[in-house]
Write a protein that holds these residues in place. Structure first.
Motif, PDB file in Angstrom:
ATOM      1  N   GLN A  49     -15.336 -10.589 -12.792  1.00  0.00           N
ATOM      2  CA  GLN A  49     -15.878 -11.872 -13.225  1.00  0.00           C
ATOM      3  C   GLN A  49     -15.972 -12.006 -14.746  1.00  0.00           C
ATOM      4  O   GLN A  49     -16.652 -12.893 -15.250  1.00  0.00           O
ATOM      5  N   ALA A  50     -15.281 -11.140 -15.486  1.00  0.00           N
ATOM      6  CA  ALA A  50     -15.287 -11.240 -16.954  1.00  0.00           C
ATOM      7  C   ALA A  50     -14.272 -12.297 -17.391  1.00  0.00           C
ATOM      8  O   ALA A  50     -13.153 -12.338 -16.888  1.00  0.00           O
ATOM      9  N   PRO A  51     -14.633 -13.164 -18.338  1.00  0.00           N
ATOM     10  CA  PRO A  51     -13.673 -14.160 -18.823  1.00  0.00           C
ATOM     11  C   PRO A  51     -12.609 -13.510 -19.705  1.00  0.00           C
ATOM     12  O   PRO A  51     -12.894 -12.549 -20.425  1.00  0.00           O
ATOM     13  N   CYS A  52     -11.404 -14.038 -19.609  1.00  0.00           N
ATOM     14  CA  CYS A  52     -10.312 -13.463 -20.381  1.00  0.00           C
ATOM     15  C   CYS A  52      -9.163 -14.448 -20.523  1.00  0.00           C
ATOM     16  O   CYS A  52      -9.123 -15.477 -19.851  1.00  0.00           O
ATOM     17  N   GLN A  81      -6.024 -22.901 -14.711  1.00  0.00           N
ATOM     18  CA  GLN A  81      -6.011 -21.639 -15.441  1.00  0.00           C
ATOM     19  C   GLN A  81      -4.781 -21.500 -16.337  1.00  0.00           C
ATOM     20  O   GLN A  81      -4.808 -20.765 -17.308  1.00  0.00           O
ATOM     21  N   GLY A 103      -9.087 -17.476 -17.583  1.00  0.00           N
ATOM     22  CA  GLY A 103      -9.943 -17.451 -16.404  1.00  0.00           C
ATOM     23  C   GLY A 103     -10.667 -16.133 -16.286  1.00  0.00           C
ATOM     24  O   GLY A 103     -11.010 -15.507 -17.290  1.00  0.00           O
ATOM     25  N   TRP A 104     -10.870 -15.710 -15.051  1.00  0.00           N
ATOM     26  CA  TRP A 104     -11.573 -14.459 -14.766  1.00  0.00           C
ATOM     27  C   TRP A 104     -10.564 -13.331 -14.566  1.00  0.00           C
ATOM     28  O   TRP A 104      -9.478 -13.547 -14.022  1.00  0.00           O
ATOM     29  N   VAL A 105     -10.936 -12.137 -14.967  1.00  0.00           N
ATOM     30  CA  VAL A 105     -10.071 -10.965 -14.840  1.00  0.00           C
ATOM     31  C   VAL A 105      -9.545 -10.830 -13.413  1.00  0.00           C
ATOM     32  O   VAL A 105      -8.344 -10.646 -13.191  1.00  0.00           O
ATOM     33  N   ASP A 107      -9.164 -13.025 -10.952  1.00  0.00           N
ATOM     34  CA  ASP A 107      -8.235 -14.075 -10.535  1.00  0.00           C
ATOM     35  C   ASP A 107      -6.868 -13.907 -11.187  1.00  0.00           C
ATOM     36  O   ASP A 107      -5.833 -14.013 -10.524  1.00  0.00           O
TER      37      ASP A 107
END
Length: 157
Positions: A49-52, A81, A103-105, A107
């Motif tokens: 759930q980390a943004p990247c 995304q 997005g999230w790591v 996904d």
């Protein structure tokens, strides 16, 4: 130990044999185990759930049935995304595709890994850039100040 069977083309088998000579592997199985371990250990890290930002690159054999349609459709399915996509033709059937996503790591990694497993997709690579979302209240160009977010690149997850 489990036994698996794989099929690879002659050129890739030749490269595998060359890898065996370079590394001293005594069998193709040993060489493939080593390469699988390296591949698994090189997976991008980060909490799901980390943004990247994610940069996905690969070579695509456009002659593989429906692949030329499935790859762009996969990006369209993730239009929220996908920031940018580039396809560079190399010859009559092969292109290099690069996609930048936000997005999230979890996904982005899942999308990239699914893409890399497609028949006709080769040399897939995923690079993740960890970011934080910073809120800012200021003016861009003209008009009243307003609040919005800016991504700030972090040194790690």
């Amino acid at each position: 130990m489990q036994r698996i069977t794989i099929a690879i083309d002659d050129e890739l088998a030749g490269e595998l044999d060359g890898f065996m000579q370079e590394t001293g592997a005594t069998s193709r199985s040993e060489a493939i185990r080593d390469l699988v371990r390296r591949g698994l250990s090189a997976r991008p890290d980060g909490p799901a759930q980390a943004p990247c930002f994610g940069i996905i690159s690969c070579a695509i054999d456009q002659s593989v049935r429906n692949l030329a349609a499935r790859v762009p459709q996969g990006r369209l399915d993730r239009h929220d995304q996908t920031i940018s996509a580039l396809s560079v033709p190399l010859d009559h059937t092969t292109s290099i595709d690069v996609t930048v996503m936000r997005g999230w790591v979890g996904d982005i990694s899942a999308y990239a890994q699914a893409l890399f497993l497609e028949r006709g997709v080769m040399h897939g690579a995923l690079s993740l850039i960890p970011v934080a979302e910073d809120s800012a209240h200021h003016v861009h160009n003209q008009g009243p100040p307003h609040e919005h977010t800016h991504p700030r690149v972090k040194s790690g997850f």
